[in-house]
Design a protein around this motif. Structure first.
Motif, PDB file in Angstrom:
ATOM      1  N   ILE A 204      14.259  -0.358  -3.452  1.00 20.02           N
ATOM      2  CA  ILE A 204      13.117   0.528  -3.265  1.00 20.02           C
ATOM      3  C   ILE A 204      11.895  -0.205  -3.822  1.00 20.02           C
ATOM      4  O   ILE A 204      11.907  -0.650  -4.968  1.00 20.02           O
ATOM      5  CB  ILE A 204      13.307   1.865  -4.018  1.00 20.02           C
ATOM      6  CG1 ILE A 204      14.588   2.579  -3.569  1.00 20.02           C
ATOM      7  CG2 ILE A 204      12.074   2.752  -3.843  1.00 20.02           C
ATOM      8  CD1 ILE A 204      14.567   3.097  -2.169  1.00 20.02           C
ATOM      9  N   ILE A 205      10.862  -0.338  -2.993  1.00 21.25           N
ATOM     10  CA  ILE A 205       9.620  -0.970  -3.426  1.00 21.25           C
ATOM     11  C   ILE A 205       8.562   0.117  -3.483  1.00 21.25           C
ATOM     12  O   ILE A 205       8.079   0.586  -2.459  1.00 21.25           O
ATOM     13  CB  ILE A 205       9.178  -2.074  -2.443  1.00 21.25           C
ATOM     14  CG1 ILE A 205      10.274  -3.138  -2.309  1.00 21.25           C
ATOM     15  CG2 ILE A 205       7.860  -2.693  -2.880  1.00 21.25           C
ATOM     16  CD1 ILE A 205      10.018  -4.162  -1.219  1.00 21.25           C
TER      17      ILE A 205
ATOM     18  N   TRP B 211      15.033   9.592   9.887  1.00 17.07           N
ATOM     19  CA  TRP B 211      16.107   9.268   8.956  1.00 17.07           C
ATOM     20  C   TRP B 211      16.541  10.510   8.191  1.00 17.07           C
ATOM     21  O   TRP B 211      15.700  11.245   7.680  1.00 17.07           O
ATOM     22  CB  TRP B 211      15.635   8.217   7.948  1.00 17.07           C
ATOM     23  CG  TRP B 211      15.276   6.921   8.603  1.00 17.07           C
ATOM     24  CD1 TRP B 211      14.058   6.585   9.128  1.00 17.07           C
ATOM     25  CD2 TRP B 211      16.129   5.815   8.826  1.00 17.07           C
ATOM     26  NE1 TRP B 211      14.109   5.324   9.662  1.00 17.07           N
ATOM     27  CE2 TRP B 211      15.377   4.823   9.482  1.00 17.07           C
ATOM     28  CE3 TRP B 211      17.463   5.548   8.521  1.00 17.07           C
ATOM     29  CZ2 TRP B 211      15.900   3.586   9.850  1.00 17.07           C
ATOM     30  CZ3 TRP B 211      17.993   4.320   8.877  1.00 17.07           C
ATOM     31  CH2 TRP B 211      17.221   3.362   9.540  1.00 17.07           C
ATOM     32  N   ASP B 212      17.853  10.716   8.126  1.00 17.79           N
ATOM     33  CA  ASP B 212      18.411  11.742   7.247  1.00 17.79           C
ATOM     34  C   ASP B 212      18.528  11.091   5.878  1.00 17.79           C
ATOM     35  O   ASP B 212      19.375  10.216   5.655  1.00 17.79           O
ATOM     36  CB  ASP B 212      19.774  12.198   7.757  1.00 17.79           C
ATOM     37  CG  ASP B 212      20.377  13.309   6.903  1.00 17.79           C
ATOM     38  OD1 ASP B 212      19.869  13.562   5.780  1.00 17.79           O
ATOM     39  OD2 ASP B 212      21.366  13.918   7.343  1.00 17.79           O
ATOM     40  N   ILE B 213      17.639  11.498   4.956  1.00 17.98           N
ATOM     41  CA  ILE B 213      17.576  10.878   3.631  1.00 17.98           C
ATOM     42  C   ILE B 213      18.110  11.813   2.539  1.00 17.98           C
ATOM     43  O   ILE B 213      17.846  11.623   1.360  1.00 17.98           O
ATOM     44  CB  ILE B 213      16.132  10.427   3.318  1.00 17.98           C
ATOM     45  CG1 ILE B 213      15.144  11.582   3.501  1.00 17.98           C
ATOM     46  CG2 ILE B 213      15.748   9.236   4.179  1.00 17.98           C
ATOM     47  CD1 ILE B 213      13.708  11.247   3.135  1.00 17.98           C
ATOM     48  N   GLY B 214      18.869  12.823   2.980  1.00 20.49           N
ATOM     49  CA  GLY B 214      19.538  13.690   2.019  1.00 20.49           C
ATOM     50  C   GLY B 214      18.755  14.919   1.593  1.00 20.49           C
ATOM     51  O   GLY B 214      19.230  15.673   0.741  1.00 20.49           O
ATOM     52  N   LEU B 215      17.583  15.139   2.151  1.00 26.21           N
ATOM     53  CA  LEU B 215      16.802  16.334   1.826  1.00 26.21           C
ATOM     54  C   LEU B 215      17.107  17.437   2.823  1.00 26.21           C
ATOM     55  O   LEU B 215      17.480  17.166   3.969  1.00 26.21           O
ATOM     56  CB  LEU B 215      15.305  16.015   1.837  1.00 26.21           C
ATOM     57  CG  LEU B 215      14.832  14.947   0.849  1.00 26.21           C
ATOM     58  CD1 LEU B 215      13.334  14.714   1.003  1.00 26.21           C
ATOM     59  CD2 LEU B 215      15.169  15.341  -0.577  1.00 26.21           C
TER      60      LEU B 215
ATOM     61  N   TRP C 124      11.044   9.911  -0.241  1.00 28.49           N
ATOM     62  CA  TRP C 124      12.079   8.893  -0.339  1.00 28.49           C
ATOM     63  C   TRP C 124      12.325   8.455  -1.783  1.00 28.49           C
ATOM     64  O   TRP C 124      13.221   7.648  -2.046  1.00 28.49           O
ATOM     65  CB  TRP C 124      11.687   7.669   0.503  1.00 28.49           C
ATOM     66  CG  TRP C 124      11.558   7.967   1.971  1.00 28.49           C
ATOM     67  CD1 TRP C 124      10.655   8.802   2.565  1.00 28.49           C
ATOM     68  CD2 TRP C 124      12.343   7.433   3.030  1.00 28.49           C
ATOM     69  NE1 TRP C 124      10.832   8.819   3.929  1.00 28.49           N
ATOM     70  CE2 TRP C 124      11.861   7.974   4.236  1.00 28.49           C
ATOM     71  CE3 TRP C 124      13.402   6.535   3.070  1.00 28.49           C
ATOM     72  CZ2 TRP C 124      12.413   7.652   5.475  1.00 28.49           C
ATOM     73  CZ3 TRP C 124      13.944   6.201   4.300  1.00 28.49           C
ATOM     74  CH2 TRP C 124      13.449   6.768   5.490  1.00 28.49           C
ATOM     75  N   TRP C 125      11.548   8.988  -2.733  1.00 27.92           N
ATOM     76  CA  TRP C 125      11.644   8.553  -4.137  1.00 27.92           C
ATOM     77  C   TRP C 125      13.028   8.715  -4.732  1.00 27.92           C
ATOM     78  O   TRP C 125      13.420   7.968  -5.618  1.00 27.92           O
ATOM     79  CB  TRP C 125      10.664   9.347  -5.009  1.00 27.92           C
ATOM     80  CG  TRP C 125       9.302   8.753  -5.112  1.00 27.92           C
ATOM     81  CD1 TRP C 125       8.147   9.295  -4.640  1.00 27.92           C
ATOM     82  CD2 TRP C 125       8.922   7.524  -5.723  1.00 27.92           C
ATOM     83  NE1 TRP C 125       7.077   8.472  -4.907  1.00 27.92           N
ATOM     84  CE2 TRP C 125       7.525   7.377  -5.581  1.00 27.92           C
ATOM     85  CE3 TRP C 125       9.622   6.525  -6.376  1.00 27.92           C
ATOM     86  CZ2 TRP C 125       6.833   6.277  -6.064  1.00 27.92           C
ATOM     87  CZ3 TRP C 125       8.927   5.426  -6.854  1.00 27.92           C
ATOM     88  CH2 TRP C 125       7.555   5.318  -6.702  1.00 27.92           C
TER      89      TRP C 125
ATOM     90  N   ARG D 210       0.814  -1.214   0.000  1.00 24.85           N
ATOM     91  CA  ARG D 210       0.000   0.000   0.000  1.00 24.85           C
ATOM     92  C   ARG D 210       0.850   1.269   0.000  1.00 24.85           C
ATOM     93  O   ARG D 210       0.569   2.211  -0.743  1.00 24.85           O
ATOM     94  CB  ARG D 210      -0.924   0.001   1.231  1.00 24.85           C
ATOM     95  CG  ARG D 210      -1.881   1.186   1.268  1.00 24.85           C
ATOM     96  CD  ARG D 210      -2.659   1.243   2.557  1.00 24.85           C
ATOM     97  NE  ARG D 210      -1.726   1.509   3.637  1.00 24.85           N
ATOM     98  CZ  ARG D 210      -1.914   1.152   4.902  1.00 24.85           C
ATOM     99  NH1 ARG D 210      -2.983   0.490   5.250  1.00 24.85           N
ATOM    100  NH2 ARG D 210      -1.027   1.439   5.813  1.00 24.85           N
ATOM    101  N   ASN D 211       1.915   1.301   0.836  1.00 22.87           N
ATOM    102  CA  ASN D 211       2.666   2.543   1.055  1.00 22.87           C
ATOM    103  C   ASN D 211       4.026   2.605   0.388  1.00 22.87           C
ATOM    104  O   ASN D 211       4.618   3.679   0.313  1.00 22.87           O
ATOM    105  CB  ASN D 211       2.888   2.758   2.555  1.00 22.87           C
ATOM    106  CG  ASN D 211       1.598   2.870   3.315  1.00 22.87           C
ATOM    107  OD1 ASN D 211       0.614   3.373   2.805  1.00 22.87           O
ATOM    108  ND2 ASN D 211       1.583   2.382   4.536  1.00 22.87           N
ATOM    109  N   GLY D 212       4.564   1.461  -0.033  1.00 25.07           N
ATOM    110  CA  GLY D 212       5.934   1.423  -0.522  1.00 25.07           C
ATOM    111  C   GLY D 212       6.884   1.140   0.631  1.00 25.07           C
ATOM    112  O   GLY D 212       6.534   1.297   1.800  1.00 25.07           O
ATOM    113  N   ALA D 213       8.102   0.690   0.300  1.00 22.46           N
ATOM    114  CA  ALA D 213       9.073   0.336   1.332  1.00 22.46           C
ATOM    115  C   ALA D 213      10.485   0.553   0.818  1.00 22.46           C
ATOM    116  O   ALA D 213      10.728   0.652  -0.388  1.00 22.46           O
ATOM    117  CB  ALA D 213       8.890  -1.125   1.747  1.00 22.46           C
TER     118      ALA D 213
END
Length: 197
Positions: free
Chosen positions: A189-190, A119-123, A163-164, A87-90
């Motif tokens: 990435i799902i 999480w620091d995801i680079g944004l 997170w894309w 439903r949400n992606g992972a």
């Protein structure tokens, strides 16, 4: 459990007749176990079919229902998690927890979905500071992830569109409070799936 009303039988009907597990089992084998009233083996084979071939979220919801009916709470939690992934992606990753000496956690993370770290995801924020994303964390396997060790994890981002931009090989940083407590290397990435797909 009545076979005709069984969530397992409903899950079988969602599977293509020609799909197989890595060991070569398919829908026919699941039906054989159901006819013999071996519900747990049928559930296990259905999970393997779901791992080998992408299934709609309804499939995982039916497996969660079946596991609850069989009194398999941990399995029900896992299938509920898989439903949420569809439903949400992972994001799948290898997480290395910092040791207490490095300023990391002092307690292990139990297997399953127990945490909701940032999480620091680079944004970055408009002010140039890290924009931390929140994702639920599932430690795979049966053993806790100890401080100073690494293991496979699954993340359920609360806002997947943030997170894309991530790709396999990217490194993200886990925070429970401001100092980091671990780093994770993205392995897969799902993306979320639409209803009926």
């Amino acid at each position: 459990m009545d076979l005709q009303d069984s969530p397992l039988l409903k899950a079988v009907r969602l599977c293509a007749a020609d799909i197989r597990t890595a060991a070569g089992a398919g829908v026919a084998e699941v039906l054989e176990y159901l006819e013999r009233d071996d519900w747990e083996m049928a559930l296990l084979l259905l999970e393997e079919l779901g791992n080998a071939h992408s299934q709609p979220r309804e499939f995982w919801d039916l497996l969660a229902d079946a596991a609850r009916l069989l009194g398999l709470r941990k399995d029900a939690d896992w299938y509920g998690w898989r439903y949420s992934e569809v439903r949400n992606g992972a994001v799948l990753a290898e997480l290395c927890l910092m040791s207490p000496e490095e300023g990391g956690r002092t307690r292990p993370i139990p297997p399953g979905g127990a945490l909701r770290p940032m999480w620091d995801i680079g944004l970055l924020t408009p002010e140039g500071k890290p924009l931390l994303g929140i994702a639920l964390l599932w430690v795979e396997g049966r053993d806790p992830l100890e401080p100073g060790e690494w293991g496979s994890v699954r993340l359920l981002p609360l806002t997947f569109e943030h997170w894309w931009h991530l790709e396999p090989g990217d490194v993200i940083t886990m925070h429970e409070i401001r100092p980091p407590v671990g780093t994770a290397r993205v392995t897969e990435i799902i993306p979320p799936r639409t209803t009926g797909s």
